[in-house]
Design an enzyme around this catalytic site. Sequence first.
Site, PDB file in Angstrom:
ATOM      1  N   LYS A  36       0.854  -1.199   0.000  1.00  0.00           N
ATOM      2  CA  LYS A  36       0.000   0.000   0.000  1.00  0.00           C
ATOM      3  C   LYS A  36       0.892   1.252   0.000  1.00  0.00           C
ATOM      4  CE  LYS A  36      -0.242  -0.322   5.030  1.00  0.00           C
ATOM      5  NZ  LYS A  36      -1.024  -0.836   6.155  1.00  0.00           N
ATOM      6  N   TYR A 254      12.450  31.669   5.391  1.00  0.00           N
ATOM      7  CA  TYR A 254      11.297  32.450   5.856  1.00  0.00           C
ATOM      8  C   TYR A 254      11.406  32.852   7.324  1.00  0.00           C
ATOM      9  CZ  TYR A 254       9.203  30.900   1.513  1.00  0.00           C
ATOM     10  OH  TYR A 254       8.959  30.671   0.191  1.00  0.00           O
TER      11      TYR A 254
HETATM   12  C1  LIG Z   1      -0.307  -1.816   6.702  1.00  0.00           C
HETATM   13  C2  LIG Z   1      -0.887  -3.095   7.180  1.00  0.00           C
HETATM   14  C3  LIG Z   1      -0.060  -4.195   7.425  1.00  0.00           C
HETATM   15  C4  LIG Z   1       1.454  -4.134   7.317  1.00  0.00           C
HETATM   16  O1  LIG Z   1       2.008  -3.437   8.370  1.00  0.00           O
HETATM   17  P1  LIG Z   1       3.600  -3.478   8.647  1.00  0.00           P
HETATM   18  O2  LIG Z   1       3.720  -3.059  10.038  1.00  0.00           O
HETATM   19  O3  LIG Z   1       4.221  -2.531   7.689  1.00  0.00           O
HETATM   20  O4  LIG Z   1       4.016  -4.873   8.405  1.00  0.00           O
HETATM   21  C5  LIG Z   1      -0.662  -5.377   7.789  1.00  0.00           C
HETATM   22  N1  LIG Z   1      -2.005  -5.473   7.922  1.00  0.00           N
HETATM   23  C6  LIG Z   1      -2.831  -4.433   7.698  1.00  0.00           C
HETATM   24  C7  LIG Z   1      -4.302  -4.619   7.851  1.00  0.00           C
HETATM   25  C8  LIG Z   1      -2.296  -3.204   7.340  1.00  0.00           C
HETATM   26  O5  LIG Z   1      -3.114  -2.171   7.124  1.00  0.00           O
END
Ligand SMILES: *Cc1c(COP(=O)(O)O)cnc(C)c1O
Length: 377
Positions: A36, A254
């Site tokens: 993701k 700034y």
């Molecule tokens: C993002 C996510 C993961 C992975 O998390 P990590 O800590 O990066 O391994 C696993 N399960 C769900 C439901 C997630 O949203």
Amino acid sequence: MYRDTYVEINLDNLAFNLKSIKDYVGKDVCVAAVVKANAYGHGAVEIVRTAIENQVEVIAVATLTEALELRRHFDVDIFIMGYTPSEYLDQVVKEGITQCIFSYEQAVKLAELGKVYQVRPKVHIKYDTGFNRLGFRDCDESIETIKKILELDLDVEGIFSHFALAGHEENVLQVKRLNEAIEKIDYNFKYKHICDSIAAVEYPEFHMDMVRVGALIYGLSSFRTKTIPLKQVMQFKSKVYYVKDIEEGEGISYNYKWQAKRKSRIATLPLGYSDGYPRNMFEKGMVTIKGHRVPVVGVICMDQCMVDITDYPDIKEGDEVVIYGDGSDSSLSIAEAALLGQTNKNELISRITRRTPRIYIKEGKVYKELDYLLEGV
Ligand SMILES: *Cc1c(COP(=O)(O)O)cnc(C)c1O
């Protein structure tokens, strides 16, 4: 490549991490690679390509659009771990994507769409064991609803939950709730899963049939009691564009929030908060040039920032700058940089934007340069 601020992605390290994770979980546990947020900033398409080459069978994303991006390139199992509104489920079924569900209405809708497209849509049931984000509430009524879903024309491939990682006792309680629910449902799910990266390393006894790992594949993890070999995949680099000497008392950027306490030499770097470099690196941030750690001075602008190089006369225009490195040659690792930016590693890297090109290294050589802005131009 027409930009000197870029992210370097080492696909050999990614392959190393995938092997290390597979060795750790064993052959009976499926490794779902979580990609993701553009693979936490690494660029989802190339990460998935390498994952598939390394026998990863399930690719996990958060949103439908992330799934659709990958479907254009790969005929692999893609699993949306998050919620998809009912009006978009048509795309899910049409594109053969696996969907997380936690309502009877969505299950019915998916089954209907399955008839339209003549497929059996794949779903994983999300069961909330205490994280209180998404999922069926932990109660008998939910068990009855899930049993009704099992009678629909769907491929109910999995059931899963997510840890709050609030503490050992809480983790154990969450697993207990999930196992009790599975027992009551009395169905042989292909994939039962609850572990993310931290839990996958910490609790081999909770792997069940699948682990959903993001941070680990990118070589990042907050290990507590156990550890596995990993190599950081990403480095963030830039170049010194301009060097100037200023007088004592002159301000930088700034509001003159930083003022020189002595005659100073200042370097301007072509990256800013719109590239994903946190604005709150001001005052605490450091980058590495020629093995020297130098402090960020002045507030960070949208496209540029300044560093104080007064103590290192060997630094010149054109020198490489390591924003987040692998820890070698005095560079800040992503973990260290996250501390300075008062954030966590995942946020730090997933916010690197698409303006920043990605350079992929494979078998020790540059394999691909990707500039999202110029892609298809
Ligand atoms: C993002 C996510 C993961 C992975 O998390 P990590 O800590 O990066 O391994 C696993 N399960 C769900 C439901 C997630 O949203």
